[in-house]
Write an enzyme that holds these catalytic residues in place. Sequence first.
Site, mmCIF file in Angstrom:
data_model
loop_
_atom_site.group_PDB
_atom_site.id
_atom_site.type_symbol
_atom_site.label_atom_id
_atom_site.label_comp_id
_atom_site.label_asym_id
_atom_site.label_seq_id
_atom_site.Cartn_x
_atom_site.Cartn_y
_atom_site.Cartn_z
ATOM 1 N N HIS A 139 -5.090 1.418 7.032
ATOM 2 C CA HIS A 139 -3.758 2.006 7.269
ATOM 3 C C HIS A 139 -3.515 3.148 6.284
ATOM 4 C CE1 HIS A 139 0.710 1.637 8.160
ATOM 5 N NE2 HIS A 139 0.729 2.290 7.021
ATOM 6 N N GLU A 140 -3.938 2.922 5.016
ATOM 7 C CA GLU A 140 -3.697 3.958 3.992
ATOM 8 C C GLU A 140 -4.624 5.159 4.170
ATOM 9 O OE1 GLU A 140 -0.805 1.484 2.839
ATOM 10 O OE2 GLU A 140 -1.079 3.626 2.531
ATOM 11 N N HIS A 147 -3.300 7.444 6.621
ATOM 12 C CA HIS A 147 -2.241 8.319 6.083
ATOM 13 C C HIS A 147 -2.868 9.591 5.487
ATOM 14 C CE1 HIS A 147 1.668 6.431 6.464
ATOM 15 N NE2 HIS A 147 1.243 5.290 5.961
ATOM 16 N N GLY A 198 0.847 -1.186 0.000
ATOM 17 C CA GLY A 198 0.000 0.000 0.000
ATOM 18 C C GLY A 198 0.878 1.229 0.000
ATOM 19 N N GLN A 249 2.738 10.131 1.650
ATOM 20 C CA GLN A 249 4.033 9.464 1.857
ATOM 21 C C GLN A 249 5.058 9.835 0.793
ATOM 22 O OE1 GLN A 249 2.062 5.379 2.456
ATOM 23 N NE2 GLN A 249 3.879 5.249 3.727
ATOM 24 N N CYS A 278 5.328 0.223 8.202
ATOM 25 C CA CYS A 278 5.005 1.392 7.395
ATOM 26 C C CYS A 278 6.241 1.786 6.592
ATOM 27 C CB CYS A 278 4.578 2.555 8.296
ATOM 28 S SG CYS A 278 4.101 4.028 7.380
ATOM 29 N N LEU A 279 6.059 2.062 5.318
ATOM 30 C CA LEU A 279 7.208 2.427 4.476
ATOM 31 C C LEU A 279 7.810 3.762 4.903
ATOM 32 C CD1 LEU A 279 5.791 1.290 1.018
ATOM 33 C CD2 LEU A 279 7.400 0.082 2.507
#
Length: 173
Positions: free
Chosen positions: A137-138, A141, A46, A51, A95-96
């Site tokens: 989660h996205e 963000h 994702g 991000q 998380c990236l």
Amino acid sequence: MSLRQILIHPDPRLKTPAKPVASVTDELRRLADDMLETMYDAPGIGLAAPQVGVLTRILVMDCVKDPELPPRPMVLINPEVTWSSEELTTYEEGCLSIPDQYAEVERPAEVKVRWMDLNGAWQEEHFTKLWATCVQHEIDHLDGKLFIDYLKPLKRQMITRKMVKLKRELARG
Ligand code: K2U
Ligand code: ZN
């Protein structure tokens, strides 16, 4: 298509709520392509526009993990959760934007999400399992929320301190 740089926490852009998409333009389509390329390259399942430093309400995901199965790249514009299950599940999230840090996060096990696709058509889907965790989660963000915001303050501060140290080392090159 080009790879975008993924912002690392702490960064004010990761805590700023993103703005709704007004119209689906060629620039937005290019952003979606770049986000998918960046996500697969990371690798991740994702990625949300904040991000990569773009405070716009668009996210991409592909939670197909079995390499035998065809990928299912998805682009969600102005996504909204329209229903979430009472039942909760816990998943060890990463998380990236917070590399190599993992912690258990509890979320509704299933969600219904409504969004606009790249053709400007409204879609709605019922997500379960990893797809449900990922889409929540996205969407967090897009609202400037990170998975560490669900952790106890001490644990969150510990992770933030590690990221500050990592960014200092990366800046030194
Ligand atoms: O938004 C992101 O930073 C990408 C996230 C998405 C995600 C986090 C937790 C749980 C599900 C999805 C990941 O870093 S992508 C890497 C990954 C891959 C498989 C399972 C968990 C995390
Ligand atoms: Zn993340």
